[in-house]
Write a protein that holds these residues in place. Structure first.
Motif, mmCIF file in Angstrom:
data_model
loop_
_atom_site.group_PDB
_atom_site.id
_atom_site.type_symbol
_atom_site.label_atom_id
_atom_site.label_comp_id
_atom_site.label_asym_id
_atom_site.label_seq_id
_atom_site.Cartn_x
_atom_site.Cartn_y
_atom_site.Cartn_z
ATOM 1 N N VAL A 1 3.281 -2.084 -7.816
ATOM 2 C CA VAL A 1 3.517 -0.943 -7.330
ATOM 3 C C VAL A 1 4.911 -0.841 -7.009
ATOM 4 N N TYR A 2 5.757 -1.670 -6.425
ATOM 5 C CA TYR A 2 7.164 -1.977 -6.426
ATOM 6 C C TYR A 2 7.479 -3.423 -6.237
ATOM 7 N N PRO A 3 8.442 -3.895 -7.097
ATOM 8 C CA PRO A 3 8.709 -5.349 -6.823
ATOM 9 C C PRO A 3 9.336 -5.705 -5.696
ATOM 10 N N LEU A 4 9.425 -6.838 -5.500
ATOM 11 C CA LEU A 4 10.149 -7.337 -4.331
ATOM 12 C C LEU A 4 11.738 -6.858 -4.165
ATOM 13 N N GLU A 5 12.407 -6.977 -5.410
ATOM 14 C CA GLU A 5 13.733 -6.476 -5.728
ATOM 15 C C GLU A 5 14.009 -5.205 -5.208
ATOM 16 N N THR A 6 12.724 -4.348 -5.256
ATOM 17 C CA THR A 6 13.117 -2.982 -4.637
ATOM 18 C C THR A 6 13.260 -2.858 -3.260
ATOM 19 N N PHE A 7 12.612 -3.674 -2.472
ATOM 20 C CA PHE A 7 12.528 -3.897 -0.983
ATOM 21 C C PHE A 7 13.673 -4.632 -0.805
ATOM 22 N N ILE A 8 14.306 -5.532 -1.341
ATOM 23 C CA ILE A 8 15.661 -6.087 -0.902
ATOM 24 C C ILE A 8 16.678 -5.025 -1.013
ATOM 25 N N GLU A 9 16.493 -4.131 -2.174
ATOM 26 C CA GLU A 9 17.784 -3.079 -2.239
ATOM 27 C C GLU A 9 17.317 -2.095 -0.881
ATOM 28 N N LEU A 10 16.137 -1.654 -0.362
ATOM 29 C CA LEU A 10 15.940 -0.956 0.373
ATOM 30 C C LEU A 10 16.566 -1.563 1.717
ATOM 31 N N SER A 11 16.594 -2.908 1.961
ATOM 32 C CA SER A 11 16.794 -3.465 3.040
ATOM 33 C C SER A 11 18.539 -3.171 3.156
ATOM 34 N N GLN A 12 19.106 -3.680 2.074
ATOM 35 C CA GLN A 12 20.655 -3.434 2.003
ATOM 36 C C GLN A 12 20.856 -1.793 2.426
ATOM 37 N N ASP B 1 21.885 12.658 4.822
ATOM 38 C CA ASP B 1 22.106 13.325 3.171
ATOM 39 C C ASP B 1 22.442 12.065 2.387
ATOM 40 N N ALA B 2 23.185 11.360 2.846
ATOM 41 C CA ALA B 2 23.587 10.175 1.686
ATOM 42 C C ALA B 2 22.573 9.134 1.731
ATOM 43 N N LEU B 3 22.132 8.967 2.936
ATOM 44 C CA LEU B 3 20.794 7.983 2.863
ATOM 45 C C LEU B 3 19.663 8.546 1.839
ATOM 46 N N ASN B 4 19.405 9.826 1.933
ATOM 47 C CA ASN B 4 18.293 10.640 1.044
ATOM 48 C C ASN B 4 18.677 10.538 -0.249
ATOM 49 N N LYS B 5 19.804 10.527 -0.713
ATOM 50 C CA LYS B 5 20.300 10.469 -2.153
ATOM 51 C C LYS B 5 19.904 9.019 -2.505
ATOM 52 N N GLU B 6 20.270 8.066 -1.832
ATOM 53 C CA GLU B 6 20.138 6.793 -2.369
ATOM 54 C C GLU B 6 18.578 6.126 -2.340
ATOM 55 N N LEU B 7 17.863 6.721 -1.282
ATOM 56 C CA LEU B 7 16.245 6.706 -1.471
ATOM 57 C C LEU B 7 15.652 7.075 -2.580
ATOM 58 N N ASN B 8 16.147 8.397 -2.881
ATOM 59 C CA ASN B 8 15.518 9.038 -3.866
ATOM 60 C C ASN B 8 15.582 8.384 -5.436
ATOM 61 N N TYR B 9 17.009 7.929 -5.501
ATOM 62 C CA TYR B 9 17.508 7.285 -6.596
ATOM 63 C C TYR B 9 16.610 5.911 -6.678
ATOM 64 N N LEU B 10 16.571 5.301 -5.640
ATOM 65 C CA LEU B 10 15.624 3.887 -5.421
ATOM 66 C C LEU B 10 14.423 4.134 -6.028
ATOM 67 N N PHE B 11 13.648 4.893 -5.375
ATOM 68 C CA PHE B 11 12.116 5.097 -5.598
ATOM 69 C C PHE B 11 11.766 6.231 -6.853
ATOM 70 N N ALA C 1 0.931 -1.041 0.065
ATOM 71 C CA ALA C 1 -0.055 -0.096 -0.025
ATOM 72 C C ALA C 1 0.860 1.273 0.097
ATOM 73 N N LEU C 2 0.518 2.215 -0.834
ATOM 74 C CA LEU C 2 1.277 3.222 -1.086
ATOM 75 C C LEU C 2 0.419 4.535 -0.877
ATOM 76 N N THR C 3 0.856 5.653 -0.156
ATOM 77 C CA THR C 3 -0.185 6.768 0.085
ATOM 78 C C THR C 3 1.029 7.918 0.051
ATOM 79 N N THR C 4 0.524 8.843 -0.818
ATOM 80 C CA THR C 4 1.273 10.105 -0.703
ATOM 81 C C THR C 4 0.369 11.366 -0.462
ATOM 82 N N THR C 5 0.553 12.053 0.281
ATOM 83 C CA THR C 5 0.001 13.176 0.873
ATOM 84 C C THR C 5 0.671 14.250 0.607
#
Length: 254
Positions: free
Chosen positions: A131-142, A166-176, A48-52
């Protein structure tokens, strides 16, 4: 009586050993997650994805828009097939419901109980379905293992991060594939089964403040994964209309 007590004393260390699992290093936990997930022949996911979005206008009034999507999918990666449903809702519009059925050759979509539409490859319906595949959440876990904390909590590993980086923020923006902003706070918790190392559930929340646009965007992503290598195929194939046109799409694997 003495024999019973003696037997109980012998069992006690065994019970204590079984209850006390030793935590593995983070790199080993992540490698186990990757290896076990790579060999999956099936699994089920609910995401489930919610954007407000809250935006302040020139008069100081705040307008709020909310969009959400729920996706319930059963997938068979090795066979490149799957089925499921998805619901999309924008606070300004009625909700829409989509059903999906994917074979290795063709993907089918039906929206709001209309006729099935065929696509030349499964990529289009699957990309929309998951929405996002399992692979995305594996990358998120890493990523969270690198920047956050990993602890063994009972029969599961818990990956977590709270705050901003800041570094985490860049990686998550790239991931999603989201727009970067310097002011983003995160609350993330990812659960892995300590025995199988499968991903079981996750909770992700980001709050991004765009000061120049007077806008705050809050994203909440939650999900559950189960039925690893136990998912059931559809007993019957939907009644597709062969007269439906097939859309031209690029071929690739999921």
């Amino acid at each position: 009586m003495k024999k019973t007590i003696f037997s109980a004393l012998l069992l006690l260390p065994l019970l204590m050993l079984s209850a006390c699992r030793s935590a593995l290093p983070g790199e080993e936990v992540m490698q186990n997650l990757i290896n076990r997930s790579a060999d999956l022949d099936s699994y089920h996911q609910f995401v489930a994805l919610t954007t407000t979005t809250a935006k302040e206008d020139l008069n100081g009034a705040t307008a709020v828009n909310e969009q959400y999507t729920t996706s319930d999918a059963t997938l068979f990666p090795e066979e490149k097939s799957g089925y499921g449903k998805r619901i999309d809702k924008n606070s300004n519009y009625p909700a829409t419901k989509s059903d999906f059925y994917v074979t290795p050759e063709v993907g089918y979509i039906r929206t709001d109980d209309t006729d099935w539409t065929a696509y030349a490859t499964p990529d289009v319906p699957l990309a929309t379905l998951q929405v996002y595949p399992l692979e995305t959440f594996i990358e998120l876990s890493q990523i969270i293992e690198e920047y956050g904390t990993l602890e063994l909590d009972g029969d599961e590993y818990l990956l977590s991060f709270s705050g901003s980086d800041d570094a985490l923020n860049k990686e998550l923006n790239y991931l999603f594939q989201t727009l970067p902003t310097e002011q983003t706070d995160y609350e993330i918790a990812i659960h892995l089964d300590a025995e199988s190392f499968y991903l079981t559930e996750f909770h992700y929340r980001s709050t991004a403040i765009h000061s120049d646009q007077k806008t705050t965007v809050t994203t909440e992503l939650t999900g559950e994964f189960d039925l690893y290598n136990q998912a059931q195929k559809l007993k019957t194939v939907p009644d597709f209309n062969p007269a439906e046109s097939i859309a031209e799409t690029a071929d690739s694997s999921f």
